[in-house]
Design a protein around this motif. Structure first.
Motif, PDB file in Angstrom:
ATOM      1  N   ILE A   6       0.023   6.250 -16.050  1.00  0.00           N
ATOM      2  CA  ILE A   6       0.788   7.015 -17.037  1.00  0.00           C
ATOM      3  C   ILE A   6       1.971   7.696 -16.360  1.00  0.00           C
ATOM      4  CG2 ILE A   6       0.721   9.046 -18.548  1.00  0.00           C
ATOM      5  CD1 ILE A   6      -2.116   8.281 -19.311  1.00  0.00           C
ATOM      6  N   GLN A   7       1.728   8.325 -15.204  1.00  0.00           N
ATOM      7  CA  GLN A   7       2.817   8.972 -14.470  1.00  0.00           C
ATOM      8  C   GLN A   7       3.883   7.966 -14.055  1.00  0.00           C
ATOM      9  OE1 GLN A   7       0.378  10.932 -11.390  1.00  0.00           O
ATOM     10  NE2 GLN A   7       1.194  12.875 -12.099  1.00  0.00           N
ATOM     11  N   GLU A   8       3.447   6.810 -13.596  1.00  0.00           N
ATOM     12  CA  GLU A   8       4.392   5.803 -13.117  1.00  0.00           C
ATOM     13  C   GLU A   8       5.227   5.224 -14.248  1.00  0.00           C
ATOM     14  OE1 GLU A   8       1.431   3.387 -11.404  1.00  0.00           O
ATOM     15  OE2 GLU A   8       1.137   4.689  -9.648  1.00  0.00           O
ATOM     16  N   VAL A   9       4.585   4.921 -15.367  1.00  0.00           N
ATOM     17  CA  VAL A   9       5.306   4.352 -16.503  1.00  0.00           C
ATOM     18  C   VAL A   9       6.262   5.380 -17.102  1.00  0.00           C
ATOM     19  CG1 VAL A   9       5.038   3.410 -18.821  1.00  0.00           C
ATOM     20  CG2 VAL A   9       3.509   2.655 -17.011  1.00  0.00           C
ATOM     21  N   ILE A  10       5.808   6.619 -17.222  1.00  0.00           N
ATOM     22  CA  ILE A  10       6.679   7.682 -17.743  1.00  0.00           C
ATOM     23  C   ILE A  10       7.869   7.879 -16.796  1.00  0.00           C
ATOM     24  CG2 ILE A  10       6.856  10.164 -18.180  1.00  0.00           C
ATOM     25  CD1 ILE A  10       5.483   8.719 -20.424  1.00  0.00           C
ATOM     26  N   ARG A  32       0.201  26.418  -3.847  1.00  0.00           N
ATOM     27  CA  ARG A  32       0.025  25.384  -4.870  1.00  0.00           C
ATOM     28  C   ARG A  32       0.859  24.143  -4.547  1.00  0.00           C
ATOM     29  NH1 ARG A  32      -0.530  26.673 -11.295  1.00  0.00           N
ATOM     30  NH2 ARG A  32      -1.303  24.623 -11.910  1.00  0.00           N
ATOM     31  N   GLN A  33       2.078  24.350  -4.047  1.00  0.00           N
ATOM     32  CA  GLN A  33       2.919  23.213  -3.666  1.00  0.00           C
ATOM     33  C   GLN A  33       2.320  22.501  -2.444  1.00  0.00           C
ATOM     34  OE1 GLN A  33       4.349  26.216  -4.742  1.00  0.00           O
ATOM     35  NE2 GLN A  33       4.615  25.073  -6.658  1.00  0.00           N
ATOM     36  N   ALA A  34       1.746  23.282  -1.516  1.00  0.00           N
ATOM     37  CA  ALA A  34       1.117  22.695  -0.337  1.00  0.00           C
ATOM     38  C   ALA A  34      -0.060  21.808  -0.730  1.00  0.00           C
ATOM     39  CB  ALA A  34       0.655  23.796   0.614  1.00  0.00           C
ATOM     40  N   VAL A  35      -0.861  22.300  -1.648  1.00  0.00           N
ATOM     41  CA  VAL A  35      -1.996  21.519  -2.137  1.00  0.00           C
ATOM     42  C   VAL A  35      -1.508  20.238  -2.804  1.00  0.00           C
ATOM     43  CG1 VAL A  35      -3.849  21.501  -3.834  1.00  0.00           C
ATOM     44  CG2 VAL A  35      -3.521  23.501  -2.393  1.00  0.00           C
ATOM     45  N   GLY A  36      -0.419  20.346  -3.560  1.00  0.00           N
ATOM     46  CA  GLY A  36       0.143  19.173  -4.221  1.00  0.00           C
ATOM     47  C   GLY A  36       0.634  18.138  -3.234  1.00  0.00           C
ATOM     48  N   VAL A  37       1.239  18.584  -2.120  1.00  0.00           N
ATOM     49  CA  VAL A  37       1.733  17.666  -1.096  1.00  0.00           C
ATOM     50  C   VAL A  37       0.581  16.858  -0.508  1.00  0.00           C
ATOM     51  CG1 VAL A  37       2.709  17.543   1.231  1.00  0.00           C
ATOM     52  CG2 VAL A  37       3.793  18.974  -0.501  1.00  0.00           C
ATOM     53  N   VAL A  38      -0.532  17.517  -0.188  1.00  0.00           N
ATOM     54  CA  VAL A  38      -1.688  16.827   0.394  1.00  0.00           C
ATOM     55  C   VAL A  38      -2.366  15.942  -0.646  1.00  0.00           C
ATOM     56  CG1 VAL A  38      -3.937  17.125   1.491  1.00  0.00           C
ATOM     57  CG2 VAL A  38      -2.046  18.652   2.088  1.00  0.00           C
ATOM     58  N   GLY A  39      -2.526  16.471  -1.850  1.00  0.00           N
ATOM     59  CA  GLY A  39      -3.222  15.733  -2.894  1.00  0.00           C
ATOM     60  C   GLY A  39      -2.521  14.455  -3.294  1.00  0.00           C
ATOM     61  N   CYS A  40      -1.186  14.426  -3.176  1.00  0.00           N
ATOM     62  CA  CYS A  40      -0.429  13.261  -3.627  1.00  0.00           C
ATOM     63  C   CYS A  40      -0.548  12.054  -2.706  1.00  0.00           C
ATOM     64  CB  CYS A  40       1.050  13.629  -3.778  1.00  0.00           C
ATOM     65  SG  CYS A  40       1.433  14.603  -5.255  1.00  0.00           S
ATOM     66  N   MET A  45       0.827  -1.210   0.000  1.00  0.00           N
ATOM     67  CA  MET A  45       0.000   0.000   0.000  1.00  0.00           C
ATOM     68  C   MET A  45       0.861   1.260   0.000  1.00  0.00           C
ATOM     69  SD  MET A  45      -0.750   2.392   2.603  1.00  0.00           S
ATOM     70  CE  MET A  45      -0.673   1.480   4.131  1.00  0.00           C
ATOM     71  N   SER A  46       1.972   1.238   0.747  1.00  0.00           N
ATOM     72  CA  SER A  46       2.804   2.440   0.905  1.00  0.00           C
ATOM     73  C   SER A  46       3.493   2.858  -0.385  1.00  0.00           C
ATOM     74  CB  SER A  46       3.854   2.202   1.995  1.00  0.00           C
ATOM     75  OG  SER A  46       4.871   1.314   1.556  1.00  0.00           O
ATOM     76  N   ILE A  47       3.575   1.959  -1.348  1.00  0.00           N
ATOM     77  CA  ILE A  47       4.260   2.282  -2.600  1.00  0.00           C
ATOM     78  C   ILE A  47       3.547   3.414  -3.338  1.00  0.00           C
ATOM     79  CG2 ILE A  47       4.715   1.345  -4.923  1.00  0.00           C
ATOM     80  CD1 ILE A  47       5.535  -1.260  -3.485  1.00  0.00           C
ATOM     81  N   ALA A  48       2.222   3.524  -3.158  1.00  0.00           N
ATOM     82  CA  ALA A  48       1.494   4.625  -3.798  1.00  0.00           C
ATOM     83  C   ALA A  48       1.927   5.982  -3.240  1.00  0.00           C
ATOM     84  CB  ALA A  48      -0.013   4.437  -3.619  1.00  0.00           C
ATOM     85  N   PHE A  49       2.519   6.005  -2.051  1.00  0.00           N
ATOM     86  CA  PHE A  49       3.035   7.239  -1.465  1.00  0.00           C
ATOM     87  C   PHE A  49       4.421   7.574  -2.018  1.00  0.00           C
ATOM     88  CE2 PHE A  49      -0.284   5.944   1.260  1.00  0.00           C
ATOM     89  CZ  PHE A  49      -0.666   6.990   2.075  1.00  0.00           C
ATOM     90  N   LEU A  50       4.973   6.675  -2.847  1.00  0.00           N
ATOM     91  CA  LEU A  50       6.341   6.828  -3.333  1.00  0.00           C
ATOM     92  C   LEU A  50       6.429   6.771  -4.847  1.00  0.00           C
ATOM     93  CD1 LEU A  50       7.984   4.376  -0.750  1.00  0.00           C
ATOM     94  CD2 LEU A  50       8.133   6.869  -0.711  1.00  0.00           C
ATOM     95  N   ASP A  51       5.308   6.882  -5.543  1.00  0.00           N
ATOM     96  CA  ASP A  51       5.351   6.761  -6.997  1.00  0.00           C
ATOM     97  C   ASP A  51       5.988   8.007  -7.618  1.00  0.00           C
ATOM     98  OD1 ASP A  51       3.420   8.716  -6.877  1.00  0.00           O
ATOM     99  OD2 ASP A  51       1.881   7.593  -7.937  1.00  0.00           O
ATOM    100  N   PRO A  52       6.340   7.963  -8.904  1.00  0.00           N
ATOM    101  CA  PRO A  52       7.004   9.113  -9.538  1.00  0.00           C
ATOM    102  C   PRO A  52       6.221  10.414  -9.429  1.00  0.00           C
ATOM    103  CG  PRO A  52       7.275   7.169 -10.904  1.00  0.00           C
ATOM    104  CD  PRO A  52       6.345   6.776  -9.789  1.00  0.00           C
ATOM    105  N   GLY A  53       4.884  10.344  -9.428  1.00  0.00           N
ATOM    106  CA  GLY A  53       4.096  11.561  -9.260  1.00  0.00           C
ATOM    107  C   GLY A  53       4.332  12.209  -7.907  1.00  0.00           C
ATOM    108  N   ASN A  54       4.428  11.386  -6.856  1.00  0.00           N
ATOM    109  CA  ASN A  54       4.739  11.904  -5.524  1.00  0.00           C
ATOM    110  C   ASN A  54       6.147  12.480  -5.473  1.00  0.00           C
ATOM    111  OD1 ASN A  54       2.658  11.484  -3.303  1.00  0.00           O
ATOM    112  ND2 ASN A  54       2.575   9.526  -4.342  1.00  0.00           N
ATOM    113  N   LEU A  55       7.099  11.792  -6.101  1.00  0.00           N
ATOM    114  CA  LEU A  55       8.479  12.279  -6.094  1.00  0.00           C
ATOM    115  C   LEU A  55       8.583  13.627  -6.791  1.00  0.00           C
ATOM    116  CD1 LEU A  55      10.505   8.999  -6.796  1.00  0.00           C
ATOM    117  CD2 LEU A  55       9.899  10.035  -4.613  1.00  0.00           C
ATOM    118  N   GLU A  56       7.827  13.799  -7.866  1.00  0.00           N
ATOM    119  CA  GLU A  56       7.844  15.103  -8.546  1.00  0.00           C
ATOM    120  C   GLU A  56       7.243  16.181  -7.647  1.00  0.00           C
ATOM    121  OE1 GLU A  56       7.424  16.943 -12.903  1.00  0.00           O
ATOM    122  OE2 GLU A  56       5.964  15.391 -12.439  1.00  0.00           O
ATOM    123  N   GLY A  57       6.160  15.845  -6.946  1.00  0.00           N
ATOM    124  CA  GLY A  57       5.591  16.798  -5.993  1.00  0.00           C
ATOM    125  C   GLY A  57       6.585  17.163  -4.898  1.00  0.00           C
TER     126      GLY A  57
END
Length: 525
Positions: free
Chosen positions: A155-159, A244-252, A73-85
């Motif tokens: 898409i984010q993860e594969v890219i 905007r970055q704060a919103v991204g942190v929570v949203g991810c 489950m925790s891997i979704a907190f570490l996907d490339p989209g989260n890393l970009e955030g």
């Protein structure tokens, strides 16, 4: 040990089937389980006839047997989209949003434990329960939204994996080739499934360890300020420039497909839903292992944020940095060393992308099978799920391969897509976990219910702000504006329907609000 396991298996065969919490469909008996009985891990308790009211004492051995689902489950907190955030938060906001990252992770733990609670207490996962809870039209809307969220995340993860492969091949392999290589993880997943749940969990543990070591190495190489780090964690700060970055942190941290996934993963352990003490025991162990897993994910996200805060906060490059060029910027800033930081970043990014794409395939099977009640072989469902994401990803890779700026814009749209889908996972979850006819004794109490709904409301408001900000800046043209308004109206109406269906807030659509005048009339008479 083998004799003990045989005794448990023999006793398990004698146990009556778990009760169905919901009215069954005509095809309920043919519903495919998340895990076959032979695939589940036996939890030996040594007491098959003891006091059912007493939760067994803590056991390190049992904790080890229950360890696994929380890490997947925790891997979704570490996907490339989260890393970009993370990297953008660090580069633009510095250390100031670390406190928000910590509390957002805590909110994510609450949501995921509610998902696990549903799975353990009912013996069914969230998509299955939604199929029976909602009318056909609402069920298909929820399924469509869940699939869209999964495709966007995939898409984010594969890219992300393709970018890592491009970095590690020194640019020899183009983005589309990386997409093809990453797509093959579907077959790796099928191969690993044949060897059992524990083998699959071990592979994910290795990938998480790879991420942890890679980003910890970067943290050690760049030496971020310890003082600023502690201030960032302990002192809440937020400015108009970093909203905007704060919103991204929570949203991810709240990924829609992950909410569905965790309710299915916890069923990989053989637990009798009729025995209250064993259900409570399972929930206790899942809380421990999920807390440890999300603490590790928090540390990895913290490493990434602080590395980019150290290197790029307050610089001209801060607003231009993204997943595509992050490795090159790190190399230019911090140079080589024993192992060039560019390749350390590439290894960590590859581990994040590969692990998250495989869990995406896993989640896709449960979502499709649960909502549609499909009885397909696992390899067929995995191929269908993977194809739904790989085809649009390949198109994206070919179209956007030549432009870093275009990929960053695409990623913003995908983040918006994720944000849009969050209510369609949270609201059904909170509805189901609050119903006594579904959860029995494990229905959440009024205090936890209010906390959960407050967290859900906060997450949806924050993501609503992100959507509003994004559309105000991006929507241009009358026709496009009208289209967005129509879709927004339908979107809000469906959210109102889901809330009213929960009966948490009285509304003209809910049965409780219709019965209220009758009770008042009887009382006054």
């Amino acid at each position: 040990m083998e004799n003990d396991v045989k005794k448990v298996e023999e006793a398990d065969r004698l146990l009556p089937p778990p009760p169905q919490s919901l009215p069954s469909n005509s095809d309920e008996d043919e519903t495919e389980a998340a895990f076959e009985s032979s695939e589940k891990i036996v939890i030996f308790d040594g007491d098959l006839t003891g006091d059912d009211d007493a939760t067994p004492p803590f056991s390190w051995r049992k904790l080890w047997l229950f360890t696994g689902p929380g890490f997947l489950m925790s891997i979704a907190f570490l996907d490339p989209g989260n890393l970009e955030g993370d990297l953008q938060a660090g580069a633009i906001a510095g250390y100031s949003l670390l406190w928000l990252l910590m509390w957002a992770t805590a909110m994510g733990l609450l949501i995921q434990m509610l998902s696990a609670r549903v799975g353990v207490a009912t013996g069914r996962h969230l998509a299955e329960l939604c199929r029976d809870e909602y009318p056909t039209w609402a069920r298909y809307v929820l399924w469509s939204m869940a699939e869209l969220a999964l495709i966007g995340a995939d898409i984010q993860e594969v890219i992300g994996s393709a970018i890592a492969i491009q970095i590690l091949s020194r640019g020899f392999l183009p983005l589309w080739a990386g997409v093809v290589i990453t797509a093959s993880d579907c077959f790796l997943f099928l191969f690993l499934e044949n060897y059992g749940v524990r083998k699959l969990e071990a592979v994910f543990a290795v990938l998480i360890a790879t991420m942890g070591l890679s980003f910890a190495w970067m943290f050690g190489e760049t030496k971020p300020s310890g003082k600023e780090l502690m201030i960032g964690i302990l002192l809440p700060r937020l400015s108009s420039k970093t909203i905007r970055q704060a919103v991204g942190v929570v949203g991810c941290v709240i990924m829609p497909h992950n909410v569905f996934l965790h309710s299915a993963l916890v069923q990989s352990r053989k637990i009798d839903p009729k025995r209250k003490s064993r259900v409570q025991e399972a929930l206790n162990y899942y809380l421990i292992e999920s807390s440890v897993a999300l603490f590790i994910s928090f540390m990895i996200n913290l490493f990434v944020t602080t590395v980019f805060a150290k290197g790029f906060y307050g610089t001209e490059k801060a607003n231009n940095i993204g997943l595509v060029n992050a490795g090159q910027y790190l190399q230019e800033k911090f140079g080589g060393g024993l192992l060039p930081i560019l390749y350390i970043w590439g290894i960590g990014l590859l581990a994040a992308g590969q692990s998250s794409t495989i869990t995406g395939t896993y989640a896709g099977q449960f979502i499709m099978g649960g909502f549609l009640n499909l009885r397909l072989k696992k390899w067929m469902r995995a191929v269908i799920t993977r194809s739904c994401a790989i085809v649009p990803t390949m198109i994206v890779a070919i179209v956007f391969n030549t432009s870093e700026a275009s990929l960053d814009v695409l990623n913003e749209w995908l983040n918006v897509l994720q944000s849009v889908q969050i209510p369609f996972a949270l609201l059904p979850l909170l509805t189901l976990v609050s119903k006594e006819e579904i959860m029995g004794d494990f229905k959440i109490g009024p205090v936890l219910q209010r906390i959960a709904w407050t967290v859900a409301a906060l997450v949806m408001i924050i993501n609503g702000y992100l959507l509003l900000d994004f559309f105000v800046s991006e929507v241009d043209g009358f026709l496009f504006g009208v289209t967005v308004c129509v879709w927004t109206t339908a979107y809000v109406a469906f959210i109102v329907y889901l809330i009213s269906h929960s009966n948490f807030i009285p509304s003209p659509w809910s049965s409780s609000s219709i019965e209220l005048p009758k009770r008042v009339t009887v009382t006054n008479s």
